[in-house]
Every structure is written in structure tokens, then in C-alpha cells.
Design a protein around this motif. Structure first.
Motif: not given
Length: 602
Positions: A555-581
Motif C-alpha cells: 500500500i502506498d505510504y501517506d506522507w501527508s500531515t493533514h492534522d498540522k496546518v500553517n507549518a513552515k516548509k523544510y527545504k534541503k539546505g535550510d540549516l546550513y551554517s556557512y556559505t563558502v564560495f
């Protein structure tokens, strides 16, 4: 007279939805918490033939779980509205018009039409609930305070003041590297002078040094991309600003507040001191703070790691209840938006979660049953915290980053959600979509459980719609608790479905990803699942296995989070500490780059 009875547990989203739907219609009900009254779980199972919660009864009639309850209430709505329409007069202005009864009267009449339950298994709970440690959520766990210019700040008050007022938008640069959420010394001195209404910059420097020693502020080693050693007795940890100080009015040195020091670590609002206390006095500031080491822990304050995480569950459950939506159609849906993050209780959770840093929470000192229960409980509460704090991932790439990068500090070990699941609970088994095991060093490998119990997959809640409900686990009863979790998960048709007509078994995608944890081959999976089933469903599965010649579909896995609204969207790289070059990276990648540059220059 009839009665609505609901078997539930604290913090269960489906239970919250069902109870909110009843309450919104002013329908009274008897709530039987099967965790507070464990003996009543047997009553629920024998009455409903189900192990999952909630289970709702009207009189002695079993309605079902949350979904069935909402369907029943929709039918009641239609009946009550029809009844209301039939009681009006001959028009809006009709003289014979009768006053319509309030809608809740209609629901009461529907309930009263059902006989009052006489089965003792549906009786209201009696006696004292299972003894649980009392948690005073209004009393801070930390006792650290600092007095500045006659005003005393708790550690949380001081942290919030600094977070809201210290500069961190300039992204100071050094050696082609930009540092996020940081500031140079001169800007910090100016800000401190304004925040605390100080007369001179020297006073601000003194307070800044006190904050640095208290681990509210950290100085970054711009050559190594990390903070310098902040131990009070270390005089060789980098450049000093006269008289041994490490904080000064300088544009070359870069500082970062503790909450932004390790962006990937959730429980890093403050450095949890624990232990013995001492008084520091530097110019205008007097700080009473915990020592950096935990060797002399105050036993009166040490409630133990299991109770620390239980308290966090209680705090988060209370916070979700405050921000649950009771509007029609959105019963129990929680608003994970700015209002929750601005709530005083959210900040209290942020600080109290830092207690997981204490050495008393060291995993290596726990026996395997305690470690299993503790890690499951930590995982389940910190996932919710992460969704609110850093956001919810929505793509495969973002999810891989979220579970692999977002971390928790447990007794000094920085562990991602993947580390907790695959490194510890799965005995350092390889992630289904990764080439390597999570733990590669002997020190980390010692944290792994000695064997895999596949039932942990029914205990971990990663936040998706297909995830099992959150329960609380204890070292003393972990085996029985996992048995119930497996039974509750597999009894749901969304997870295990048996189609005898087409000789087909439909199983959750979890059993596809982690097939090796459950069985040697795909065709052996139904035999394992049958162990978790009961009564009619187990009979069907056993019959299908006995007759043979069946297929297994997932059965396909349901990744939805319908019981949580107005949350921020997490994107890969959001938590990086530095910017080098121009490239974003965290401390690990940054140190690897420095080693590469260093080796190539030799």
C-alpha cells in the motif's frame, strides 16, 4: 438515558479529533484513558475487538474509531437539522411560530433514545489513575539566573531577550566565508549597551564576557569554522581582549548566540549546565549559573532521562491542545504556525528539551530495554517539535535531508532521526536507500541495540498520515507495549488488508522498505504479520497462508500531515551554517573542505 463512552489516550491526534467533534456539539461523554487506567484497555479490546484508540460507544453500541464517529455525527447533524426545520411556524412572520430548541437538545435526544449501558466494562473510570510523576509546567527546570543593572533574568528570559535583540542579519564574512545568524564584536557591544541601557561600552564588554562564559554567546574560530573552547579556566583558546577576556569591541571577531550555534540540533536553545552552581560577577552583571561539567549533579533536580522525555511529551501535548482547531470539518487539527511558536509554553519546551543534553541521559549507560523505550519516546516527541521549529519536508529529497540532518543532543551525542532509527533501534542496520551504515566508529556502534525487533516500526511516528499513533513506552513493559502497537497498526485496513476473493494480501509500504527486518522473503511476510493479528482478521490470514498461491501487494505510504496546518516548509539546505564560495554547508562539510584545501597546499 444513554451515554457516549470514548476509550482514548493522552496526546493521540485521532482521539483529540473525536473528542473535539463531540464537544463542538455539546455532546457529553465519558473519557476512559487507557494509559491512566491500564486495566481498562482489556475492557476496550474485549468490547471492540480492536487495540487501537479511540474506540467510541453510544450506550452499548460500538461505533468504531475516529472516522466512524465522524460519519455517525454527520448523520446526527442531518437528523437534528431536519428536526429543527420541522419545528418552525408558518413563515418568518408567522404568529404561531414556536421557539426552536437549541441544536444540542437534538443530540441529547438521540443519545437518550439509546439505553443506558449496563455492561461494567463501559463504566466510568474509578480509583486513582496509575501513579505518574507530577509535572509542573509553570516551574522552569533550569534555575540559572543573571542580574544585570539590578534586574534579574531567568535563563529563558535572558535567552529570549538576546534572540530578539542581538544583531544576526548581517551574515558577517571572513576568508570568503559568510556566517549565518552571527555578528561581529563591535555590533554585539552596541546591541548589549542598548538592550541593557548601559552607560559605557566597557560595561557592555563586561556583560558580553559574562554571557560568553555562561555559554549564551560563543566566539567563532574563523580559521576552523567552529566555536572556540569556552571553558573558564582555558587561557589558550584564541585571541584575548585584555585581562583574559574573549569578548570585545572588535570588527574582526565573529560571535553567535547559543540558539544559532548548531542549527541542525533541535534542543540547542541553551547549553544545559545541570549540576553545581556558582556565582560569577563581572562589572555590571552578576550571574548564578550551572557549572559546565555535570560531575556533581543535584539529585533533587535530577528526575531521570525517562521522566525528562515524559515531561516533554506532556508539555507538547498541552501545547497542541492549546492550538487545536475545533472548527467544523477540522476537528483536532493543530495550528503549527507562528502563534504556536510565540506561545510561552513553546519557549518553555524549547528550554526544557535542552535537559536531554545532560550526561545523565547518556545512552551508553542505559540497558537495552531502557535505551529502546527512551529512544522511541524521544523520536516521537522531537519529530513534532522539528515540524514546528524547522518545518515539514514535502519531497523525497527534502525528507532525506530532514531525517538525515535534523538532530538531537542526547547526553552529548548528536544524533539525527536516521541515527535514532537505523543506528540505534535497528541495530545499525543499513538504511534501505543508503549504501553505508549510520555508525562507523566503535564509540557510536556501542549505542546500537544488539538485535532488531521489527515491531519498533509500529512504534515510531515520523509524522506522516500512514504512521502509527504515538504511544508512551516504558522499560518495564516495552515488550507488551510493542505487542499492542503492532496489533493496533495491523488491525487497520489502511495498513493490512486481506482480499480472500482475489487471494491477495495488501501490506503497508513499511514492510516493503524493511522487509529484511520482518521476514527472509516477500512471501514470508504474511506469516510474520499473522502473529500481530487477532480473531477474524487472523483467521482470514491463516486460511490464506494455509491454502497458498497468494500474492503480496504494498500500500502506498501517506506522507501527508493533514492534522498540522500553517507549518513552515523544510527545504534541503535550510540549516546550513556557512556559505563558502557561494556554497551552503554545515560544520562537517566545512571542516572537510578545510582539510582538502590544507592537504592540497602541502
Amino acid at each position: 438515558m444513554g451515554r457516549v463512552t470514548i476509550f482514548s489516550t493522552e496526546g493521540c491526534p485521532a482521539c483529540r479529533r473525536a473528542k473535539a467533534a463531540l464537544s463542538s456539539r455539546s455532546i457529553p461523554f465519558v473519557d476512559v484513558d487507557v494509559e491512566a487506567h491500564p486495566s481498562r484497555r482489556a475492557d476496550m479490546i474485549s468490547l471492540s475487538d480492536r487495540t487501537s484508540v479511540p474506540q467510541v460507544f453510544v450506550g452499548e453500541n460500538h461505533v468504531g474509531g475516529c472516522d466512524e464517529t465522524l460519519v455517525m455525527l454527520a448523520e446526527w447533524d442531518a437528523s437534528v437539522h431536519e428536526e429543527e426545520g420541522g419545528e418552525g411556524g408558518e413563515g418568518d412572520e408567522g404568529r404561531g411560530r414556536r421557539t426552536r430548541p437549541p441544536p444540542e437538545d437534538g443530540y441529547v435526544r438521540l443519545i437518550d433514545s439509546t439505553p443506558d449501558p449496563v455492561d461494567p466494562r463501559l463504566a466510568p473510570p474509578t480509583g486513582v489513575p496509575v501513579a505518574q510523576k507530577s509535572f509542573d509546567i509553570d516551574r522552569p527546570r533550569s534555575r540559572d539566573v543573571m542580574t544585570i543593572r539590578g534586574k534579574t533574568y531567568t535563563s529563558l528570559e535572558l535567552t529570549r531577550t538576546l534572540v530578539r535583540s542581538m544583531p544576526r542579519d548581517g551574515s558577517p564574512r571572513c576568508c570568503m566565508t559568510r556566517y549565518r545568524d552571527a555578528f561581529v564584536g563591535s555590533s554585539g557591544v552596541s546591541a548589549l549597551r542598548k538592550i541593557f541601557e548601559l552607560d559605557t561600552r566597557d560595561e557592555a564588554i563586561d556583560i558580553g564576557e559574562t554571557l560568553r562564559r555562561g555559554k549564551y554567546i560563543h566566539r567563532i574560530d574563523v580559521l576552523g569554522g567552529k566555536e572556540v573552547n569556552d571553558d573558564d579556566d582555558d587561557d589558550d583558546d584564541g585571541r584575548h581582549f585584555g585581562d583574559g577576556r574573549h569578548f570585545g569591541d572588535d570588527d574582526c571577531d565573529i560571535f553567535v548566540l547559543q540558539p544559532f550555534r548548531r542549527p541542525r540540533v533541535l534542543n540547542s536553545l541553551r547549553a544545559w549546565g545541570g549540576g553545581r552552581r556558582r556565582r560569577r560577577q563581572t562589572g555590571a552583571a552578576v550571574a548564578v549559573a550551572a557549572a559546565a561539567d555535570d560531575d556533581d549533579d543535584d539529585d533533587d533536580d535530577d528526575i531521570g532521562p525517562m521522566n525528562v522525555v515524559r515531561r516533554l511529551h506532556y508539555l507538547w501535548s498541552t501545547l497542541e491542545s492549546r492550538h487545536a482547531n475545533d472548527d467544523d470539518g477540522d476537528y483536532g487539527v493543530v495550528d503549527y504556525g507562528p502563534a504556536m511558536r510565540d506561545d510561552e509554553l513553546y519557549w518553555r519546551f524549547e528550554e526544557d528539551a535542552c535537559e536531554l543534553q545532560c550526561k545523565s541521559a547518556s545512552l551508553i549507560n542505559m540497558d537495552e530495554r531502557t535505551r529502546m523505550a527512551y529512544v522511541i519516546n524521544v523520536y516521537n516527541v522531537m519529530i513534532k517539535y522539528a515540524f514546528c521549529k524547522v518545518g515539514i519536508p514535502s519531497t523525497s529529497s527534502d525528507r532525506a535531508s530532514f531525517y538525515g540532518d535534523v538532530s538531537v543532543d542526547l547526553g552529548g551525542e548528536i544524533l539525527s532521526f536516521d541515527d535514532l532509527e537505523h543506528g540505534i533501534l535497528r541495530g545499525n542496520a543499513r538504511h534501505p536507500y543508503q549504501l553505508y551504515r549510520r555508525f562507523t566508529t566503535p564509540a557510536r556502534q556501542r549505542l546500537a541495540l544488539s538485535k532488531i525487533d521489527p515491531r519498533v516500526h509500529f512504534a515510531l511516528n515520523c509524522g506522516g498520515g500512514s504512521c502509527p499513533p504515538v504511544k508512551k513506552y516504558t522499560p518495564e513493559a516495552i515488550d507488551e507495549e510493542l505487542r499492542l502497537a503492532a496489533s493496533a497498526f495491523c488491525e487497520m485496513e489502511d495498513n493490512v488488508r486481506i482480499d480472500e476473493g482475489n487471494r491477495r494480501v495488501h501490506l503497508s509500504k513499511l514492510m516493503y522498505w524493511y522487509r529484511s527486518d520482518f521476514a527472509k522473503s516477500k512471501v514470508d511476510l504474511p506469516k510474520t504479520v499473522a502473529e500481530y493479528l487477532s480473531k477474524e482478521k487472523k483467521t482470514k490470514m491463516d486460511r490464506l497462508i494455509r491454502n497458498g498461491n497468494f500474492s503480496v501487494k504494498f500500500i502506498d505510504y501517506d506522507w501527508s500531515t493533514h492534522d498540522k496546518v500553517n507549518a513552515k516548509k523544510y527545504k534541503k539546505g535550510d540549516l546550513y551554517s556557512y556559505t563558502v564560495f557561494g556554497l551552503r554547508m554545515g560544520s562537517t562539510e566545512f571542516e572537510s573542505l578545510l582539510k582538502l584545501v590544507s592537504s592540497s597546499s602541502k
